[in-house]
Scaffold this active site. Sequence first.
Site, PDB file in Angstrom:
ATOM      1  N   TYR A  53       0.840  -1.196   0.000  1.00 57.19           N
ATOM      2  CA  TYR A  53       0.000   0.000   0.000  1.00 57.19           C
ATOM      3  C   TYR A  53       0.877   1.249   0.000  1.00 57.19           C
ATOM      4  CZ  TYR A  53      -2.915   3.853   1.500  1.00 57.19           C
ATOM      5  OH  TYR A  53      -3.544   5.068   1.572  1.00 57.19           O
ATOM      6  N   HIS A 100      -1.274  17.255  -2.841  1.00 60.07           N
ATOM      7  CA  HIS A 100      -1.825  17.384  -1.488  1.00 60.07           C
ATOM      8  C   HIS A 100      -1.488  18.726  -0.848  1.00 60.07           C
ATOM      9  CE1 HIS A 100      -2.785  13.250  -2.040  1.00 60.07           C
ATOM     10  NE2 HIS A 100      -2.985  12.975  -0.767  1.00 60.07           N
ATOM     11  N   ASN A 212       2.324  11.913   6.006  1.00 56.43           N
ATOM     12  CA  ASN A 212       1.264  11.176   6.698  1.00 56.43           C
ATOM     13  C   ASN A 212       1.600  11.067   8.179  1.00 56.43           C
ATOM     14  OD1 ASN A 212      -0.044   7.900   6.985  1.00 56.43           O
ATOM     15  ND2 ASN A 212      -1.243   9.711   6.588  1.00 56.43           N
ATOM     16  N   TYR A 348     -16.530  33.889  45.299  1.00 54.34           N
ATOM     17  CA  TYR A 348     -16.018  32.679  44.651  1.00 54.34           C
ATOM     18  C   TYR A 348     -14.755  32.934  43.827  1.00 54.34           C
ATOM     19  CZ  TYR A 348     -20.329  30.034  45.656  1.00 54.34           C
ATOM     20  OH  TYR A 348     -21.359  29.381  46.256  1.00 54.34           O
ATOM     21  N   ARG A 351     -12.183  32.908  46.560  1.00 58.38           N
ATOM     22  CA  ARG A 351     -12.146  31.730  47.428  1.00 58.38           C
ATOM     23  C   ARG A 351     -11.930  30.438  46.651  1.00 58.38           C
ATOM     24  NH1 ARG A 351     -17.408  29.738  50.056  1.00 58.38           N
ATOM     25  NH2 ARG A 351     -18.066  31.815  49.362  1.00 58.38           N
ATOM     26  N   PHE A 404      -2.200   7.482  12.187  1.00 54.37           N
ATOM     27  CA  PHE A 404      -2.326   8.851  11.694  1.00 54.37           C
ATOM     28  C   PHE A 404      -3.541   9.566  12.249  1.00 54.37           C
ATOM     29  CE2 PHE A 404      -4.056   5.789   8.624  1.00 54.37           C
ATOM     30  CZ  PHE A 404      -5.401   6.076   8.758  1.00 54.37           C
ATOM     31  N   GLU A 491     -11.899   7.559   3.922  1.00 53.84           N
ATOM     32  CA  GLU A 491     -11.479   8.100   5.221  1.00 53.84           C
ATOM     33  C   GLU A 491     -12.720   8.713   5.849  1.00 53.84           C
ATOM     34  OE1 GLU A 491      -8.346  10.616   3.857  1.00 53.84           O
ATOM     35  OE2 GLU A 491      -7.187   8.915   3.123  1.00 53.84           O
TER      36      GLU A 491
END
Length: 630
Positions: A53, A100, A212, A348, A351, A404, A491
Amino acid sequence: MTIELDGSSLTRAQVIEIACKGSDVSLSPKALVRVQRAADFLAEKVSCGEPVYGVTTGFGSNADKLLGAHRARDELPGGNPEQHQGTLLEELQHNLLITHAVCVGEPLAADVVRAILAIRINTLLRGHSGIRVSTLEALTALLNRNVIPVIPAKGSVGASGDLAPLSHLAIVLLGGGEAFVEGERVSGAEALKRIGMKPIRLSFKEGLALNNGTTQMLATAVLALSRIENLIATADLAAAMTLDAFAGRSGAMRPEVHALRPHPGQVETARHIRELLEGSTLVDIPYHLVPRFRTWTAESWTDPVEQQRRFDICWDYVLPSQRHGREAFYARFLPFKGGKKHQPQDAYCLRCMPQVHGAVRDAWEQACRIIDIELNSVTDNPLVFPEAENPRFIEDQVISAGHFHGMPLALAMSYVKAAIPVLASISERRLNKLVDPANNDGLPAFLIGNEDATDSGFMIVQYTAAALVNDMATRAHPASVYSIPTSANAEDHVSMGTNEARHVLEMTEDLSHVLALELYTAAQALEYRQDMLNAARGVAERGDWKALAAKISNAPARDHSSYAAFEQEIRDLMKALGEAGEFRAGGAVGRALAKIREHIDFMPRDRAMDGDVRRICELVASNELLGDPK
């Protein structure tokens, strides 16, 4: 300083050294042996025709497409009319990066890009990515020669890793894209030329190894967490200064209290605030010693030096007839009501500082734990295991997995992202309490004398803090809950962790500004509190009880039956003030106040405040108030 990277021992502190202080890196020789072994293994498997792959197949939804022995157009009569360099396997990796690199927005800051480079080099040194030593050395050269690839900030969905931004990073190695060299934005080819490098040609899986992984979100998270660590400490300092300015109560910070609910961040916050307040003579001061502000008049003071003050002081006397049912209280405290309310607990925002700041600390600690693991993890795909025992098929040694996916980081940063407005919000509430005359325990309205009714003082400082808190709150919604599938649904679940980390890093600046505004305001309030108390002490030390009595409202007339008691109680107040010694803040708080005053003067009446605000924001950003100037 040169930091050796080995894939297994990189720390957040080292990333900061590389990213922010310009440290170089070197590559561990032992790690390079692993790197070369994985590259040689892939080359061997490809030569045997094994399908791998991202090496001999397409990517993502194209994973079912196997690369052929030659290009389809080579079969045309007369041959392929298109000119190509390299093999299909090389073209696959090359095209992966150039197609990409499609991010948009402003370029990432240089420190973020340097952190990305360092982290990417480190993860590739684990030897499970298939990259060659020569390619890794070329990537290292970019970092050490301070070539900063131009990476537009937006475009990653956080799975499969930070594909788009890392492509912008790696494309410079090919002579593409753009980079900053000595601050000048040039083409990738020009950047390589300037440092004496030639463009590289990618080998098996190297494009995928380079782009990646969770590297942008991780680098951004490391930088954000470093800033937040300092901002949490700054929040404690601001809180301690504000508590001193209120002459507040320390019981809520005591160790035995927090031993009963021992969340680590809460315990640490209480300890730190106690440390900052050590030496204070303001905290836990008896109620009756604290006068409240009264507007200055020409008759307020008789001494010429005292007449230069921008305030007057006063108390209300509680007549004996008004003390019934409260005899035990007035046996301990004198019957003078000044700036402090007769109640045993603070609001508050004062405190509950350990509980709120502590919860933010715990969120930060949890994120640090996740980031520390990620820094030395392999986050690309597929993973290469050259030394797997008894492999039957290539899939036993080149394994497609999901490292990834950025969800571990995304959820950790979602936690921090929700915590940032919380820390900002409690800071703004303390600031608001300081300027509000109904709630600031006797300080002047908006912390200004305003004797002529022309001054606004610190009124609008709180507006700016409120605007910043609102802005942070509206950005605090987690990006990680919105997955938008990509790659034709191959994906189909992504983390959006890169957006999450980017939001957190951006929000740290607003948090820094809110804390700076609190410190700016608290410094003014603290000086008023100290000056008012010491003015009262000055009157008492002169030994003239009638001068002190002139500061008392609701006093009985001389012929009133309680006048003798009033006179004695005024003398008791005078004695208590005279014996108290100088009123001062805690040691660490006092040093921070002095540092602020080196840059910003006390504001006795209205002046232009934009320069003050700019300087206090710079002081906080530099960490100088923490004793750690950058």
